[in-house]
Scaffold this motif. Structure first.
Motif, mmCIF file in Angstrom:
data_model
loop_
_atom_site.group_PDB
_atom_site.id
_atom_site.type_symbol
_atom_site.label_atom_id
_atom_site.label_comp_id
_atom_site.label_asym_id
_atom_site.label_seq_id
_atom_site.Cartn_x
_atom_site.Cartn_y
_atom_site.Cartn_z
ATOM 1 N N LYS A 123 57.309 31.693 -0.271
ATOM 2 C CA LYS A 123 57.591 33.078 -0.642
ATOM 3 C C LYS A 123 57.161 33.210 -2.099
ATOM 4 N N GLU A 124 57.140 34.413 -2.631
ATOM 5 C CA GLU A 124 56.705 34.592 -4.011
ATOM 6 C C GLU A 124 57.674 33.884 -4.962
ATOM 7 N N THR A 125 57.116 33.219 -5.953
ATOM 8 C CA THR A 125 57.960 32.547 -6.937
ATOM 9 C C THR A 125 58.671 33.588 -7.803
ATOM 10 N N ARG A 126 59.865 33.231 -8.247
ATOM 11 C CA ARG A 126 60.623 34.116 -9.142
ATOM 12 C C ARG A 126 60.690 33.543 -10.554
ATOM 13 N N LEU A 127 59.856 32.577 -10.836
ATOM 14 C CA LEU A 127 59.810 31.960 -12.153
ATOM 15 C C LEU A 127 59.354 32.992 -13.183
ATOM 16 N N LEU A 128 60.083 33.079 -14.290
ATOM 17 C CA LEU A 128 59.764 34.025 -15.361
ATOM 18 C C LEU A 128 58.884 33.372 -16.424
ATOM 19 N N PRO A 129 58.044 34.153 -17.104
ATOM 20 C CA PRO A 129 57.215 33.608 -18.187
ATOM 21 C C PRO A 129 58.037 32.931 -19.279
ATOM 22 N N ALA A 130 59.276 33.343 -19.474
ATOM 23 C CA ALA A 130 60.135 32.735 -20.501
ATOM 24 C C ALA A 130 60.249 31.225 -20.315
ATOM 25 N N PHE A 131 60.077 30.746 -19.092
ATOM 26 C CA PHE A 131 60.146 29.312 -18.821
ATOM 27 C C PHE A 131 59.137 28.552 -19.683
#
Length: 156
Positions: free
Chosen positions: A94-102
């Motif tokens: 499924k689409e990742t929910r990782l944020l650029p802040a990581f």
């Protein structure tokens, strides 16, 4: 002597194949591997929660210890290698929910990750001893460590 050279040759070949295979991992694969690891970890956390925290399933120390072993194994597996800016917005299962802040707050990510591993390892040790109340308390601490990453680095 021939055995030693043969062993070295086989080892070098295996290493080069492993490096080549690693180089072929796509961003989509990285997301799929991450999602699979976290899904399996979540399933095992659910088993512990049902038995040692909520009591909706009869407590079985062997099952709880086995689930804690899985969680610790995944936490210590080096999943950090599956994170790359190329995975942002990528679809795995499924689409990742990782944020650029990581990728922008690496010191905070490191702090959260180290704490998560420490808490997973502590749960493994406590679960091996079998005290249900101590397991429940450590499970809560581990859950807070999970939430720390979700709160800062995962889209709702």
């Amino acid at each position: 002597m021939k055995k030693m050279f043969f062993s070295l040759a086989v080892g070098a070949l295996a290493l080069s194949v492993g490096v080549a295979a690693q180089a072929q991992v796509t961003a989509e694969d990285m997301v799929k591997f991450r999602q699979s690891g976290y899904t399996f970890m979540s399933w095992n956390m659910g088993k512990i929660k049902a038995q040692a925290v909520d009591g909706t399933v009869p407590y079985n120390q062997e099952q709880v210890a086995a689930a804690a072993n899985v969680i610790a194994a995944i936490a210590n597996s080096g999943m950090g290698a599956l994170y790359s800016p190329a995975t942002l917005g990528e679809t795995g299962w499924k689409e990742t929910r990782l944020l650029p802040a990581f990728f922008e707050e690496q010191d905070k990510v490191r702090e959260v990750a180290v704490n998560f591993v420490q808490q997973a390892n502590a749960l493994q040790e406590i679960a091996a001893m079998g005290d249900q109340a101590e397991i429940a308390a450590q499970f809560d601490t581990l859950s807070q460590a999970c939430r720390a990453c979700h709160d800062d680095f995962r889209a709702k």
